[in-house]
Write a protein that holds these residues in place. Structure first.
Motif, PDB file in Angstrom:
ATOM      1  N   ILE A 280       0.860  -1.176   0.000  1.00  0.00           N
ATOM      2  CA  ILE A 280       0.000   0.000   0.000  1.00  0.00           C
ATOM      3  C   ILE A 280       0.900   1.231   0.000  1.00  0.00           C
ATOM      4  CG2 ILE A 280      -1.763   1.312   1.247  1.00  0.00           C
ATOM      5  CD1 ILE A 280      -2.853  -1.305   0.090  1.00  0.00           C
ATOM      6  N   GLU A 281       0.856   1.949  -1.083  1.00  0.00           N
ATOM      7  CA  GLU A 281       1.706   3.117  -1.256  1.00  0.00           C
ATOM      8  C   GLU A 281       1.287   4.232  -0.294  1.00  0.00           C
ATOM      9  OE1 GLU A 281       2.900   4.806  -5.468  1.00  0.00           O
ATOM     10  OE2 GLU A 281       0.835   5.224  -4.962  1.00  0.00           O
ATOM     11  N   ASP A 282       2.255   4.972   0.226  1.00  0.00           N
ATOM     12  CA  ASP A 282       1.873   6.123   1.043  1.00  0.00           C
ATOM     13  C   ASP A 282       1.735   7.357   0.152  1.00  0.00           C
ATOM     14  OD1 ASP A 282       4.441   7.185   0.674  1.00  0.00           O
ATOM     15  OD2 ASP A 282       5.176   6.414   2.586  1.00  0.00           O
ATOM     16  N   LYS A 283       1.203   8.438   0.723  1.00  0.00           N
ATOM     17  CA  LYS A 283       0.863   9.620  -0.081  1.00  0.00           C
ATOM     18  C   LYS A 283       2.095  10.216  -0.750  1.00  0.00           C
ATOM     19  CE  LYS A 283      -2.694  10.995  -0.574  1.00  0.00           C
ATOM     20  NZ  LYS A 283      -3.539  10.587  -1.732  1.00  0.00           N
ATOM     21  N   THR A 284       3.190  10.267  -0.009  1.00  0.00           N
ATOM     22  CA  THR A 284       4.404  10.826  -0.601  1.00  0.00           C
ATOM     23  C   THR A 284       4.873   9.967  -1.769  1.00  0.00           C
ATOM     24  OG1 THR A 284       5.064  11.906   1.444  1.00  0.00           O
ATOM     25  CG2 THR A 284       6.806  11.440  -0.126  1.00  0.00           C
ATOM     26  N   GLY A 285       4.863   8.657  -1.566  1.00  0.00           N
ATOM     27  CA  GLY A 285       5.253   7.757  -2.656  1.00  0.00           C
ATOM     28  C   GLY A 285       4.394   7.985  -3.887  1.00  0.00           C
ATOM     29  N   ASN A 286       3.101   8.135  -3.657  1.00  0.00           N
ATOM     30  CA  ASN A 286       2.180   8.346  -4.774  1.00  0.00           C
ATOM     31  C   ASN A 286       2.504   9.654  -5.496  1.00  0.00           C
ATOM     32  OD1 ASN A 286      -0.923   9.543  -5.489  1.00  0.00           O
ATOM     33  ND2 ASN A 286      -0.448   7.486  -6.182  1.00  0.00           N
ATOM     34  N   LEU A 287       2.724  10.718  -4.731  1.00  0.00           N
ATOM     35  CA  LEU A 287       2.904  12.036  -5.351  1.00  0.00           C
ATOM     36  C   LEU A 287       4.248  12.165  -6.064  1.00  0.00           C
ATOM     37  CD1 LEU A 287       1.379  14.392  -2.628  1.00  0.00           C
ATOM     38  CD2 LEU A 287       0.556  14.121  -4.976  1.00  0.00           C
ATOM     39  N   ILE A 288       5.286  11.513  -5.529  1.00  0.00           N
ATOM     40  CA  ILE A 288       6.608  11.759  -6.127  1.00  0.00           C
ATOM     41  C   ILE A 288       7.017  10.716  -7.155  1.00  0.00           C
ATOM     42  CG2 ILE A 288       7.398  12.979  -4.047  1.00  0.00           C
ATOM     43  CD1 ILE A 288       9.155  10.604  -3.385  1.00  0.00           C
ATOM     44  N   SER A 289       6.282   9.588  -7.242  1.00  0.00           N
ATOM     45  CA  SER A 289       6.787   8.568  -8.167  1.00  0.00           C
ATOM     46  C   SER A 289       5.786   8.089  -9.203  1.00  0.00           C
ATOM     47  CB  SER A 289       7.291   7.355  -7.374  1.00  0.00           C
ATOM     48  OG  SER A 289       6.208   6.560  -6.931  1.00  0.00           O
ATOM     49  N   THR A 290       4.494   8.296  -9.003  1.00  0.00           N
ATOM     50  CA  THR A 290       3.542   7.728  -9.957  1.00  0.00           C
ATOM     51  C   THR A 290       3.103   8.762 -10.989  1.00  0.00           C
ATOM     52  OG1 THR A 290       1.633   8.218  -8.571  1.00  0.00           O
ATOM     53  CG2 THR A 290       2.674   6.083  -8.259  1.00  0.00           C
ATOM     54  N   GLY A 291       2.364   8.279 -11.969  1.00  0.00           N
ATOM     55  CA  GLY A 291       2.054   9.056 -13.166  1.00  0.00           C
ATOM     56  C   GLY A 291       1.539  10.461 -12.920  1.00  0.00           C
ATOM     57  N   PHE A 292       2.318  11.428 -13.371  1.00  0.00           N
ATOM     58  CA  PHE A 292       1.904  12.828 -13.283  1.00  0.00           C
ATOM     59  C   PHE A 292       1.106  13.177 -14.541  1.00  0.00           C
ATOM     60  CE2 PHE A 292       5.616  12.837 -15.909  1.00  0.00           C
ATOM     61  CZ  PHE A 292       5.371  13.813 -16.840  1.00  0.00           C
ATOM     62  N   GLY A 293       0.617  14.413 -14.600  1.00  0.00           N
ATOM     63  CA  GLY A 293      -0.030  14.907 -15.807  1.00  0.00           C
ATOM     64  C   GLY A 293       0.621  16.195 -16.271  1.00  0.00           C
ATOM     65  N   ARG A 294       0.416  16.520 -17.569  1.00  0.00           N
ATOM     66  CA  ARG A 294       0.832  17.801 -18.186  1.00  0.00           C
ATOM     67  C   ARG A 294       2.368  17.958 -18.276  1.00  0.00           C
ATOM     68  NH1 ARG A 294      -4.364  16.544 -17.794  1.00  0.00           N
ATOM     69  NH2 ARG A 294      -5.511  17.547 -16.137  1.00  0.00           N
ATOM     70  N   ASP A 295       2.862  19.142 -17.896  1.00  0.00           N
ATOM     71  CA  ASP A 295       4.268  19.532 -18.043  1.00  0.00           C
ATOM     72  C   ASP A 295       4.641  19.703 -19.514  1.00  0.00           C
ATOM     73  OD1 ASP A 295       6.628  20.449 -17.064  1.00  0.00           O
ATOM     74  OD2 ASP A 295       7.196  18.617 -16.017  1.00  0.00           O
ATOM     75  N   VAL A 296       3.922  20.606 -20.161  1.00  0.00           N
ATOM     76  CA  VAL A 296       4.155  20.879 -21.581  1.00  0.00           C
ATOM     77  C   VAL A 296       4.301  22.380 -21.801  1.00  0.00           C
ATOM     78  CG1 VAL A 296       3.299  20.543 -23.930  1.00  0.00           C
ATOM     79  CG2 VAL A 296       2.651  18.918 -22.147  1.00  0.00           C
TER      80      VAL A 296
END
Lengths: 794, 291
Positions: A280-296
């Motif tokens: 079970i991923e923690d919130k920090t793990g989720n925010l810093i390592s999983t799929g982001f959006g945009r950045d264009v």
């Protein structure tokens, strides 16, 4: 006999209460973390604290020594099993556990499996990793510098940090259009990186049973069947020995489409230990390592005629994909559906040049509540439109009206090659202008200005391609993007429906039953909907990109029609007439010449099990695989009015009007909820929500204190209106709606603030328009860029 | 989010709590509202050996106005109690202005004013309010009680002068001589975000003449900034535009902000200036209306 009232049975158009909420509000939801299996172990991941470094050594001895630790995995151990790297959904590779070096802060370096998560976390902290840091690349400008460090030195033939160069449209025709222009309007924009940030983070429980060789994985995935295919590839297990179960999901927003290293590690750990392993991923793990959006980044140019006609459009995009190209998108399109920009406008020529780069940031580029980069496309479009109207000195509503595709011009081939098929763009705009009081606004603005107050109004209008896709053009990893539904009507007329989609809050359990009610006249409450288990659900591509209603929803209608066709034969048999003499009304077949003689759909269902005609196959069930002929094209008009405090840069929304045309609405209440949620996310993007990195590659936004999501306190009220133009090819005339507001909303807020600041000579403030940025624009009279300016060669 | 292993004690009497802290030799930490401590534990930014939960101690939930008009806020008095105490608006307008701006409603239901001051986060609201009003912390240890002005109590970022065996049992706000006036303004990017900048002003006036002025700044330095020096420009006369401008300039000069993702140092200084001006202008308007 009176016909059934469709609204009363919960059919099309009924604002039926969400059936899934019954369990959610009672605390009876069943999320991955609620599942406890006998003998289950717990996994925690050790992540890199640095953004770019060579791994000199990893010492796990102290972790192994902690009582309760069952397994410590490192990249080296994964590599021995050929699992150190895995394929991404965009034909790149991604490290499962780092072997040679780490390429972004938060990258997975090791993991521990232990008796409980506390022990696993303690053991992670006991692992000693020696890093030799390398120069860090945090933006495209640095990535493209001649002396930039090579991020992907693991890839043969990768000489630089370019992921792709891609183009679409007519370069020569666009050049000609620009040569004829009276005026060329130019603007540079950045759509900042954000994270979908579902409240429930990612997680999985892998359960490998040696006695049957079967692997069951409970996991937070929006696309269980794609995951099964991917697991089959990575773990080299045959598909029939893999069962993916996606239980209740606490939000997805595109974040739960990709395959993540944590899933793979938990699977390997379960195979090695022969025990269930929960991660079970923690919130920090989720925010810093999983799929982001945009950045264009965009450099946009528009060729204009004096009278306001757009002659041509050029878009140069530069996208930051992080360390691995892990965009979840159709294979054919490198920058998603960016080229759906300007689909609402009748434009003779357009050209898009797209470049993607690697940086030392987390991978992703997922479709965050949008249809593959459509959010960026529509934001860029509507910012370019406002800039062009300003450059021409033309009213922003009038400029749109001049360039809209007209109602009688469908089907319309867009300058980038899409085929739009329906809409009433002018009408939607009129409804919006009327609702916001556009005619009086300039007067209000002047009055306010006299009292030192700054008001502004911003419009965003767009049509977007939802519901990938048709199989000619859309596939992921080669699998065509159709979807499916399977309907089993029991002998009592109650039914079980399964689809290849996967609800994460969209309300499928409620709305799919409404489609069945509409097609068969079965009360919606008599239809149970199940999704998410690959052992029982028909094969489908899952839920994202607003594709559920356009594709799986269409399959639901189509399978119900197959059922109705068989029921008609049963009715003819029961009524002792020929099939041609049988007529249908909602829920009932009757004899054309004697309307009082009829049988209900429930009576037909009973006959399918108890009184079928000779030679007929018993039972009443079927499956439909639906390959849509085209995307669906909803239209939206969003208008915001704002007031800016010139002393602080704080801006408030005064009014917001949304006019959505998503075709036929299955459940108006759910549609409105989707629009409200989407507008909240749009407001978030415009006002506060972004992930940024410092020069060392540290993620600023690794928890909810730094990564700001608006609460009920900040979020403005939204006034909703509707226009209905049915989709000409969808079986019930519906179009996608889940993402329109996220996609079209942000530009309305930004355009409104820019309208308020017109007198200051400011043309752009990059999102999010935080107070300090707005204040800087007011005091300097200059544009405010969220990032260093980025140049790109033509 | 899994914290390191820690012990947990839930004493029923203050003496017992002090004994536990004494035994902890600095490795024990008091748990009151827990709105900062629990996240720090979960992020493993803090790993105390023991938590001494004081939530079961009797007699610490008070929010009391003494006969002399001073306000005593107990160690277990929640922010929401202050937010709901309508009677504070007259005698303690700065407190009444700050209470609804502390964090978010969920935090306010659990977090405490005393805990917030002890935590000494430079972005905490209450330390600024307490300094502007000249409040003191009452600390109790094995050898008895002592009173420490909040201006001296906060010794740096996340640091206070409490000995490890002392419990801050209450904060006392002195009664205003004359009419109390003042306010609190804070800029935050979102409800619950750390302050970009905040300003607390506490005034006492006799008629239209200011007789005492305190001022403190939130989030614009390594610790809460006591800007009472700048506020002296206000004392001894009416709240004229000139005096207000001098106080605002003084406060902006006293701020020591750093440029970060909440804004540049210059912007934060500008916000301090703007907020001081706004609070004082509003007070001046009120005085004029009352006259």
């Amino acid at each position: 006999m009176t016909a059934l009232d469709e609204i009363k049975i919960g059919g099309l158009g009924a604002s039926r209460r969400r059936v899934e909420d019954n369990r959610f509000i009672r605390g009876k939801g069943n999320y991955v973390d609620d599942i406890v299996l006998p003998g289950m172990l717990h996994m925690e991941i050790l992540r890199s604290p640095v953004a770019h470094a060579r791994i000199v050594s990893i010492d796990t001895s102290k972790a192994w020594a902690i009582p309760g630790v069952r397994l410590v995995l490192t990249g080296e151990m994964m590599a021995k099993r050929n699992l150190a790297w895995m394929p991404t959904l965009s034909y790149d590779t991604q490290a499962v556990l780092a072997t040679d070096k780490v390429r972004f802060q938060g990258q997975e370096v090791a993991c521990v499996i232990a008796d409980d998560p506390y022990i696993a976390k303690d053991a992670c902290e006991a692992i000693v990793v020696e890093y030799e840091t390398l120069p860090v690349v945090v933006n495209p400008e640095q990535a493209l510098a001649t002396d930039a460090p090579l991020i992907r030195d693991d890839k043969e033939n990768q000489q630089d940090n370019v992921v792709f160069d891609w183009e679409v449209g007519d370069a020569a025709g666009t050049d000609r259009a620009f040569a004829q222009a009276d005026l060329v309007s130019k603007i540079e924009l950045h759509y900042p990186r954000s994270h979908p940030s579902p409240i429930e983070c990612c997680g999985s429980i892998a359960d490998f049973d040696r006695s049957t060789s079967k692997l069951t994985v409970y996991m937070t995935t929006q696309a269980p069947h794609i995951i099964r295919a991917a697991v089959s590839l990575v773990a080299e297990l045959p598909e029939h020995m893999i069962r993916i179960v996606s239980p209740d999901i606490g939000g997805g927003f595109g974040n739960k489409v990709p395959v993540y290293p944590g899933y793979v590690m938990s699977i390997l750990a379960s195979i090695l230990l022969e025990r269930p392993v929960k991660w079970i991923e923690d919130k920090t793990g989720n925010l810093i390592s999983t799929g982001f959006g945009r950045d264009v980044y965009l450099r946009g140019e528009m060729a204009l005629r004096k009278d306001g006609k757009i002659l041509g459009v050029r878009m140069h995009t530069l996208s930051d994909h992080g360390a691995f190209f892990a965009d979840a998108q159709p294979s054919k399109f490198k920058i998603g559906l960016m080229h759906s920009a300007f689909a609402a406008y009748d434009i003779p020529a357009a050209h898009l040049l797209a470049r993607g780069v690697y940086t030392n940031k987390a991978p992703g580029g997922v479709a965050y509540r949008c249809s593959f980069r459509v959010t960026e496309a529509m934001f860029f479009q509507e910012r370019m439109v406002q800039a062009a109207a300003d450059d021409l000195g033309m009213d922003q509503a009038e400029f749109r009206r001049v360039n809209f595709v007209r109602d009688d011009d469908f089907p319309h081939r867009t300058a980038f090659g899409f085929l739009t098929d329906s809409g009433q763009y002018g009408k939607c705009l009129d409804v919006g202008l009327e609702a916001i009081g556009y005619a009086d606004f300039q007067e209000r603005k002047k009055e306010a200005a006299a009292r030192g107050r700054l008001l502004g109004i911003g419009i965003s209008t767009m049509t977007e391609p939802l519901g990938a896709g048709n199989s000619r053009e859309y596939d992921i990893l080669g699998i065509k993007m159709f979807d499916s539904a399977e309907l089993r009507v029991h002998m009592t007329g109650k039914a079980l429906l399964r689809t290849g989609a996967k609800t994460q809050g969209q309300g499928h359990e409620t709305t799919w039953a409404q489609i069945v009610a509409h097609e068969l006249g079965l009360p919606a409450e008599d239809v149970v909907v199940e999704e998410g288990d690959t052992d029982t659900a028909p094969f489908g591509m899952g839920t994202y990109a607003s594709r559920s209603t356009p594709v799986a929803g269409a399959a639901v209608a189509m399978v119900a029609r197959k059922i109705r066709a068989k029921a008609r034969k049963l009715a003819a048999h029961l009524l002792e007439v020929s099939e041609e003499d049988v007529e249908w009304e909602l829920g009932r077949f009757y004899v054309r010449s004697a309307p009082n003689r009829g049988v209900t759909i429930q009576e037909c269902a009973a006959a399918a099990y108890s009184n079928m005609p000779d030679g007929m196959e018993p039972g009443l069930e079927n499956v439909a695989y639906y390959d849509p002929p085209n995307l669906t094209w909803p239209f939206a008009c969003y208008i915001a009015t704002v007031e800016v405090d010139p002393q602080t840069g704080v801006w408030d929304v005064l009014n917001f009007v949304a006019v959505d045309d998503c075709g036929v609405r299955i459940n108006p209440m759910i549609v409105e909820g989707q629009i409200m949620g989407g507008l909240t996310e749009a407001y978030a993007m415009a006002s506060m929500q972004f992930i940024t990195y410092d020069a060392e590659g540290n993620c600023v936004g690794s928890n909810y204190m730094d990564y700001l999501l608006p609460t009920a306190w900040e979020t403005p009220g939204f006034e909703l209106h509707e226009v209905v133009t049915p989709c000409p090819h969808h079986p019930i005339g519906a179009k996608g709606i889940g993402e329109c507001a996220t996609v079209g909303g942000p530009a309305a807020f930004v355009n409104a603030v820019m309208d308020a600041l017109k007198g200051f000579g400011v043309r752009n403030i990059d999102m999010p328009m935080l107070p300090d940025r707005v204040h800087e624009a007011i005091t300097t009279g200059r544009d405010v860029s969220g990032h260093p300016p980025v140049r790109q060669d033509d | 989010m899994y914290p390191s292993r820690f012990g947990y004690e839930s004493p029923r009497a203050l003496d017992e709590a002090i004994e536990l802290l004494t035994r902890g030799q600095g490795e024990a930490k008091i748990l009151a509202g827990g709105q900062s401590l629990i996240p720090m534990l979960k992020l493993r930014f803090a790993s105390p050996e023991m938590l001494v939960d004081i939530n079961n101690l009797p007699g610490l939930s008070h929010l009391t106005v003494d006969p002399d008009g001073s306000l005593r806020v107990g160690a277990l008095c929640r922010h929401s109690q202050l937010e709901r105490a309508a009677a504070l608006a007259g005698p303690f307008p700065t407190i009444a202005a700050a209470a609804p701006l502390v964090a978010d409603p969920i935090v306010r239901n659990r977090g405490t004013l005393v805990g917030s001051i002890c935590h000494a986060d430079p972005q905490g609201d209450w330390a600024a309010v307490a300094i502007a009003l000249g409040a003191s912390v009452v600390a109790q240890g094995p050898s008895g009680r002592r009173r420490i002005p909040v201006a001296d109590f906060v010794s740096g970022p996340f640091q206070n002068v409490l000995a490890y065996d002392e419990v801050a049992v209450e904060v006392v706000f002195p009664a205003a001589a004359g009419t109390a006036a003042g306010g609190y303004l804070k800029l935050e990017r979102r409800v619950g975000d750390f302050a970009t900048a905040g300003v607390a002003v506490g005034l006492e006036r006799s008629g239209s003449v200011v007789t005492r002025a305190g001022m403190a700044l939130t989030g614009v330095g390594g610790a809460t900034i006591d800007a009472s020096g700048a506020a002296q420009a206000l004392v001894g006369g009416e709240l004229t535009a000139d005096r207000i401008a001098r106080a605002a300039e003084g406060a902006a000069a006293a701020a020591k902000p750093r440029s970060d993702h909440r804004g540049s140092a210059a912007y934060k200084r500008h916000i301090v200036h703007t907020f001081v001006t706004r609070i004082l202008t509003r007070v001046a308007d009120d005085v004029e209306r009352a006259a």
